[in-house]
Design an enzyme around this catalytic site. Sequence first.
Site, PDB file in Angstrom:
ATOM      1  N   LYS A 180      11.992  12.920  -7.497  1.00  0.00           N
ATOM      2  CA  LYS A 180      12.415  12.358  -6.212  1.00  0.00           C
ATOM      3  C   LYS A 180      12.513  10.852  -6.412  1.00  0.00           C
ATOM      4  O   LYS A 180      11.516  10.143  -6.386  1.00  0.00           O
ATOM      5  CB  LYS A 180      11.367  12.691  -5.135  1.00  0.00           C
ATOM      6  CG  LYS A 180      11.914  12.800  -3.716  1.00  0.00           C
ATOM      7  CD  LYS A 180      12.564  11.530  -3.187  1.00  0.00           C
ATOM      8  CE  LYS A 180      11.539  10.519  -2.721  1.00  0.00           C
ATOM      9  NZ  LYS A 180      12.191   9.246  -2.305  1.00  0.00           N
ATOM     10  N   GLU A 255       0.292   5.138 -10.382  1.00  0.00           N
ATOM     11  CA  GLU A 255       0.492   3.799 -10.932  1.00  0.00           C
ATOM     12  C   GLU A 255       0.923   2.931  -9.761  1.00  0.00           C
ATOM     13  O   GLU A 255       2.038   3.052  -9.277  1.00  0.00           O
ATOM     14  CB  GLU A 255       1.546   3.882 -12.044  1.00  0.00           C
ATOM     15  CG  GLU A 255       1.390   2.794 -13.057  1.00  0.00           C
ATOM     16  CD  GLU A 255       2.105   1.543 -12.630  1.00  0.00           C
ATOM     17  OE1 GLU A 255       1.514   0.761 -11.839  1.00  0.00           O
ATOM     18  OE2 GLU A 255       3.242   1.367 -13.051  1.00  0.00           O
ATOM     19  N   CYS A 289       5.247  -3.941 -11.208  1.00  0.00           N
ATOM     20  CA  CYS A 289       3.825  -3.582 -11.022  1.00  0.00           C
ATOM     21  C   CYS A 289       2.954  -4.480 -11.878  1.00  0.00           C
ATOM     22  O   CYS A 289       1.882  -4.897 -11.467  1.00  0.00           O
ATOM     23  CB  CYS A 289       3.539  -2.147 -11.427  1.00  0.00           C
ATOM     24  SG  CYS A 289       4.920  -1.056 -11.394  1.00  0.00           S
ATOM     25  N   GLU A 386      -0.994  -8.085  -3.666  1.00  0.00           N
ATOM     26  CA  GLU A 386       0.248  -7.948  -4.431  1.00  0.00           C
ATOM     27  C   GLU A 386       1.412  -8.387  -3.546  1.00  0.00           C
ATOM     28  O   GLU A 386       1.574  -7.901  -2.429  1.00  0.00           O
ATOM     29  CB  GLU A 386       0.442  -6.502  -4.882  1.00  0.00           C
ATOM     30  CG  GLU A 386       1.647  -6.357  -5.794  1.00  0.00           C
ATOM     31  CD  GLU A 386       1.835  -4.933  -6.312  1.00  0.00           C
ATOM     32  OE1 GLU A 386       1.792  -4.008  -5.499  1.00  0.00           O
ATOM     33  OE2 GLU A 386       2.036  -4.777  -7.528  1.00  0.00           O
TER      34      GLU A 386
HETATM   35  P1  ADP Z   1       8.047   0.672  -1.347  1.00  0.00           P
HETATM   36  O1  ADP Z   1       7.255   0.492  -0.098  1.00  0.00           O
HETATM   37  O2  ADP Z   1       8.000  -0.511  -2.232  1.00  0.00           O
HETATM   38  O3  ADP Z   1       9.434   1.205  -1.113  1.00  0.00           O
HETATM   39  P2  ADP Z   1       6.857   3.205  -1.742  1.00  0.00           P
HETATM   40  O4  ADP Z   1       5.505   3.423  -2.302  1.00  0.00           O
HETATM   41  O5  ADP Z   1       7.048   3.371  -0.275  1.00  0.00           O
HETATM   42  O6  ADP Z   1       7.299   1.774  -2.206  1.00  0.00           O
HETATM   43  O7  ADP Z   1       7.917   4.120  -2.469  1.00  0.00           O
HETATM   44  C1  ADP Z   1       7.780   4.679  -3.747  1.00  0.00           C
HETATM   45  C2  ADP Z   1       8.304   6.105  -3.719  1.00  0.00           C
HETATM   46  O8  ADP Z   1       7.471   6.888  -2.870  1.00  0.00           O
HETATM   47  C3  ADP Z   1       9.727   6.265  -3.169  1.00  0.00           C
HETATM   48  O9  ADP Z   1      10.389   7.270  -3.916  1.00  0.00           O
HETATM   49  C4  ADP Z   1       9.478   6.734  -1.748  1.00  0.00           C
HETATM   50  O10 ADP Z   1      10.537   7.476  -1.220  1.00  0.00           O
HETATM   51  C5  ADP Z   1       8.261   7.605  -1.940  1.00  0.00           C
HETATM   52  N1  ADP Z   1       7.475   7.831  -0.719  1.00  0.00           N
HETATM   53  C6  ADP Z   1       7.334   7.031   0.354  1.00  0.00           C
HETATM   54  N2  ADP Z   1       6.555   7.611   1.291  1.00  0.00           N
HETATM   55  C7  ADP Z   1       6.180   8.816   0.809  1.00  0.00           C
HETATM   56  C8  ADP Z   1       5.370   9.889   1.296  1.00  0.00           C
HETATM   57  N3  ADP Z   1       4.796   9.840   2.483  1.00  0.00           N
HETATM   58  N4  ADP Z   1       5.203  10.978   0.501  1.00  0.00           N
HETATM   59  C9  ADP Z   1       5.775  11.051  -0.710  1.00  0.00           C
HETATM   60  N5  ADP Z   1       6.553  10.075  -1.226  1.00  0.00           N
HETATM   61  C10 ADP Z   1       6.766   8.969  -0.488  1.00  0.00           C
END
Ligand code: ADP
Length: 484
Positions: A180, A255, A289, A386
């Site tokens: 994903k 990570e 990161c 961060e």
């Molecule tokens: P950022 O806030 O910098 O976009 P995220 O941690 O939100 O970083 O995003 C990293 C990944 O996690 C993306 O692929 C995002 O779609 C996914 N993601 C965000 N929210 C969820 C969730 N509740 N469950 C699973 N995956 C998620």
Amino acid sequence: MALEDLWFNPALCFINGAWVTPEAGQTLGLSNPSDGSDIGEIARGTAADIDRAVLAAEAALAGEWGRMSAPERGRVLSRTGQLVLEHADRLARIEAMDVGKPLKQAMADVMALARYMEFYGGAADKLHGSTIPYLDGYTVYTLRQPHGVTGHIIPWNYPMQIIGRSVGAALATGNAAVLKPAEQACLTALAFADLARQAGLPAGALNVVPGLGNEAGAALTSHPGVNHISFTGSVGVGRLIQAGAAQNVVPVTLELGGKSPQLVFDDADIDAALPFLVNAGIQNAGQTCSAASRILVQRGVYDQVLAKMAARYSALRVGPALQDLDVGPLISARQKQVVDGFLTRGADLEVAARGQFVAEAPIGGHYVAPTLFAGVSPDHSLAQEEIFGPVQVVIPFEDEAEALAIANGTAYGLVASVWSADGARQMRLARQLRAGQVFLNNYGAGGGVELPFGGSGLSGHGREKGFEALYGFSSLKTVAAFHG
Ligand code: ADP
Ligand code: MG
């Protein structure tokens, strides 16, 4: 422009070796961070698509992919790496446009992806168990077996590198994968899946479902058919992933970023350190990161280091990805808002220098001037949290003990470096620094596909990259035979 480089329809999911319409028939807009323009649509996959992808992965494990020998798996990965190299220019342009990375940095990601495929292609047939001496009449040995279906949820900052280290290691060990990618940048994930297909990866071994985190991502995390989750992203979402995976009690690799320090001592070779001090902060506009967002400098060289860093900062040029300058835009308006918020919180701090926008930087792009703050107290929020933008803080220290206390004084523990000519000090600090990687008189070691990587504390847990990742992506079985 770069969308012409695509050879597939980005509004589809890649499931069971084929391009398919998302079940709900919905799409998400695709935006170019360099000017904010709409450049197309991607699939908005939902739980139904994740379901299809997991079923396809299970079928692949029960079929051709599950039966494939380790050397043949390795060949498929190596061939994928070869195709990545053959498509290098295209992939770099696609990534530059999608993520806003300067072209050279996008090309470095392409090369890293190819290296991961070579490395894990070559490693696929080198993972094995062992025999264990045991009681009289027994023969005991261990098998390293795949977990089964692995879920990979990745962010937008380094899609190709993270696909390489996570999907590459999972496939090398014989797992099937459901990927994903981030909704902000998923084009190279789709491109990679198609190249792997061309290289002979059997249908279902790798499936890609673009979509929103709280839809497709959440569905993948808690899907009962998934046996391992690897996640790279924010701490907040990392917590959700670990909790989601707990429903099915499956292992997770997290990570989650850091507040990584570089420690510069009086006896360091300052001119050798300088490019590493700055680049590790501004590479990918600081959306890294392992960005070195804290520079700790001993008093004796503080003024010199600060002046030299400031001179480099003032020369940094910021502009559109395809102009290939030092710093591109941030990924989104939202990310710019976050970084601007930090800059506002740093209003009380001394600004040592700022980078410059090029005159042609488009108004709609998400640009932030790289900013170097000096004389920052270690407990200031800019020295603790961060930022994920091109912002570094310089913190003075008196002696080794104080440097160590400051370095270890955040909630993170991902990467650290020591710049010093004193070998004994290097060895002491390498042991004592809270970090999954410590660099002595360098930083980042050029990416290091071969080098295990991961953190502790809020930086997460588990190790990816290198041979070590193969242990994480496999499950150890002990077989005890009694033969008398
Ligand atoms: P950022 O806030 O910098 O976009 P995220 O941690 O939100 O970083 O995003 C990293 C990944 O996690 C993306 O692929 C995002 O779609 C996914 N993601 C965000 N929210 C969820 C969730 N509740 N469950 C699973 N995956 C998620
Ligand atoms: Mg985008």
